[in-house]
Design a protein around this motif. Sequence first.
Motif, mmCIF file in Angstrom:
data_model
loop_
_atom_site.group_PDB
_atom_site.id
_atom_site.type_symbol
_atom_site.label_atom_id
_atom_site.label_comp_id
_atom_site.label_asym_id
_atom_site.label_seq_id
_atom_site.Cartn_x
_atom_site.Cartn_y
_atom_site.Cartn_z
ATOM 1 N N ILE A 201 0.757 -1.099 -0.084
ATOM 2 C CA ILE A 201 -0.033 -0.061 0.006
ATOM 3 C C ILE A 201 0.618 1.209 -0.017
ATOM 4 O O ILE A 201 1.477 1.751 0.944
ATOM 5 N N PRO A 202 0.990 1.895 -1.126
ATOM 6 C CA PRO A 202 1.861 3.256 -1.120
ATOM 7 C C PRO A 202 1.533 4.111 -0.136
ATOM 8 O O PRO A 202 0.500 4.485 0.047
ATOM 9 N N CYS A 254 -8.519 5.169 -4.353
ATOM 10 C CA CYS A 254 -8.667 4.547 -3.078
ATOM 11 C C CYS A 254 -7.264 4.059 -2.562
ATOM 12 O O CYS A 254 -6.402 4.141 -3.097
ATOM 13 N N GLU A 255 -7.286 3.924 -1.193
ATOM 14 C CA GLU A 255 -6.254 3.446 -0.465
ATOM 15 C C GLU A 255 -5.763 2.040 -1.004
ATOM 16 O O GLU A 255 -4.458 1.979 -1.138
ATOM 17 N N MET A 256 -6.644 1.111 -1.103
ATOM 18 C CA MET A 256 -6.071 -0.251 -1.360
ATOM 19 C C MET A 256 -7.100 -0.600 -2.795
ATOM 20 O O MET A 256 -8.473 -0.600 -2.769
ATOM 21 N N LEU A 257 -6.366 -0.626 -3.729
ATOM 22 C CA LEU A 257 -7.139 -1.161 -5.099
ATOM 23 C C LEU A 257 -7.795 -2.427 -4.893
ATOM 24 O O LEU A 257 -7.507 -3.284 -4.246
ATOM 25 N N GLY A 258 -9.075 -2.493 -5.105
ATOM 26 C CA GLY A 258 -10.017 -3.698 -5.035
ATOM 27 C C GLY A 258 -10.786 -3.638 -3.787
ATOM 28 O O GLY A 258 -11.884 -4.368 -3.680
ATOM 29 N N ASP A 259 -10.521 -2.651 -2.866
ATOM 30 C CA ASP A 259 -11.178 -2.484 -1.650
ATOM 31 C C ASP A 259 -11.702 -1.037 -1.596
ATOM 32 O O ASP A 259 -11.014 -0.144 -2.117
ATOM 33 N N VAL A 260 -12.962 -0.870 -1.103
ATOM 34 C CA VAL A 260 -13.601 0.409 -0.728
ATOM 35 C C VAL A 260 -13.180 1.006 0.369
ATOM 36 O O VAL A 260 -13.440 0.735 1.580
ATOM 37 N N MET A 261 -11.780 1.724 0.257
ATOM 38 C CA MET A 261 -11.313 2.396 1.482
ATOM 39 C C MET A 261 -10.807 3.617 1.117
ATOM 40 O O MET A 261 -9.819 4.122 0.220
ATOM 41 N N THR A 262 -11.625 4.797 0.958
ATOM 42 C CA THR A 262 -11.501 6.069 0.580
ATOM 43 C C THR A 262 -10.477 6.799 1.394
ATOM 44 O O THR A 262 -10.354 6.654 2.482
ATOM 45 N N PRO A 263 -9.706 7.463 0.797
ATOM 46 C CA PRO A 263 -8.171 8.086 1.296
ATOM 47 C C PRO A 263 -8.837 9.061 2.281
ATOM 48 O O PRO A 263 -9.880 9.804 2.341
ATOM 49 N N GLU A 264 -7.783 9.340 3.396
ATOM 50 C CA GLU A 264 -8.036 10.549 4.191
ATOM 51 C C GLU A 264 -8.244 11.819 3.286
ATOM 52 O O GLU A 264 -7.320 12.107 2.515
ATOM 53 N N GLY A 265 -9.302 12.501 3.399
ATOM 54 C CA GLY A 265 -9.259 13.681 2.584
ATOM 55 C C GLY A 265 -10.129 13.513 1.213
ATOM 56 O O GLY A 265 -10.161 14.513 0.420
#
Length: 425
Positions: A201-202, A254-265
Motif C-alpha cells: 500500500i503506497p 482508493c487506499e487499496m485497489l479492489g477494496d472500498v477504502m476512501t483516502p483521508e481527505g
Amino acid sequence: MRKKPVVGAVLVLLLSACGAGGSDTEDRQTHRAPAPSDSVPAGTGRPAVRSDFDGDGYGDLVFTNGTATVNGKYAAGYAAVIRGSSKGPVLDGRQVVTQDDLRLGKAGEGGGFGSRGVTADLDGDGRADLVVTGTEDSTARVLLGPFSRDGAPRRTVSLDLTPSDPAYYTARPTTAGDITGDGKDDLLVTWSHVYADEEPIPRATLVYRGTADGKPVKGPRLKDDQGKDFYGAWLRTGDVNKDGFADVVAGLACEMLGDVMTPEGGSRVTVLYGGPSGQSAKLRPTRLTERTTGLPVDGPFSSCTFGVGPSVGDIDADGYADVAFSVRTGTEPDGESSVVLLRGSARGLTVEGARSLPGGRATMLDTNGDRAAELAVAGPGEGEVRVLRGGREGVALTPALAVKEADLDLGPEISITGRAFGVVG
C-alpha cells in the motif's frame, strides 16, 4: 497471423511494462527538449520520441491484457504494439509479445506480463533505459540502452532501494521524468506498507536523481500540499506548467485497489511541481477532489473512482502537458464512466476549458508526429479502445482508429479470460 518480435523486441517490453497500477510510465511524455536520438528520421525536424520502438519517429501505442491465458497459463498476460505513422496509429505491422517470446523464462500463472517496469533516460544519452524490479524485495536493476539487436543492454546497474524509514517495508520504482530539469530522467520510488494480505500500500515517494553513469542517487522525499508524504496509486510525469521541470501527477481513488477504502481527505488527483532539488520551492502542489468546482462532470461519484489512471500529454500542442483521468458517476452497475481532460497552464493544472468524454481509462501519446498527443480511451463498450486525434483545437470526437482485442490476431496460444484489455502507452 501473429507477428513474432523482431529488432527491438526488448524495447517492446520496455513500453509494455508501463501500464498497470502506478508502475508505469507514460512517463515517457516529459515535455523538455529531448536529447538527440537515432530514433528520429534524418531531415524530419521532429523531436526524439522515446515511445518510438521501430525507429520511424512516431510514438507507438501498447495494448495489454494481464488476465489473458498464454499456453494454458492463466493471467500470464500479453502486450501488443500498434505502430504510429504520419496518419496516426495503424494496425499494419502490429506485434503481439508474451514473456515466452522474450526468453525471460516461461510465462507463469498470474505473471501479468506487461504490468511491471519503468522506462527512462537515466543517463541523459537520449536512449531508453529500463528499470525492472528484482527477485528480492526493494531491489531493482537498471538496463542501460542502447540495446543490441538481440535485446542485450549496454550495461546493467543494480539498485538497493530498501526504505531507510522503518515504518515502510517495501520499495519499488514507479515512474520517471526529468523532475530536476538537468536533462537526465529521475526515478521515482514508492515506499509501501504491507498488510496481512501482502498487498503493498503506497505511502511515500522518493526522488532518485538521474546521473551520467546511469545509477540513480537517492534524493528527497516528496511532500504534498499539506506537508505530508506525497504518494498515489498511479504516478505519471509531464511538464504541466512549461517551466522546464517535469511535474508529478498522482491519482489516489482508493487506499487499496479492489477494496472500498476512501483516502483521508477523499479521492483525489494531485500535481506536484518539479524543481532543481526535485520539488518546487515556490509552487504548492495542486489538489483536485470530487468537491473541486469547475469540473466538467457532476457528481455524486461512485466510491473510489475519482482520479483513476491519470495520463499526461500535450493534447493541443501548446507546450503545456495536459492531464486525463477517469471517473464514474452513479452506482454500480448503472453508473457511467467518463474521462476528465484538464489543461496545463503557466499557473499549473487548471479546470478552465476542462472537458469530459465517455469511456474508461485513457492514455495520451503523440502517434503522428504533429506534437499534439492523441487520446486513447477504453470503452465505453468492453474490449475496445478508441483513439481520438489531438490538435490545436483540442481532442476530436470522431475516432481516428477503434481497436478491438479481436483485431490483434492474438494467435492460438493466447486466450482471453478477463476484461482487462486496455492501452498503456
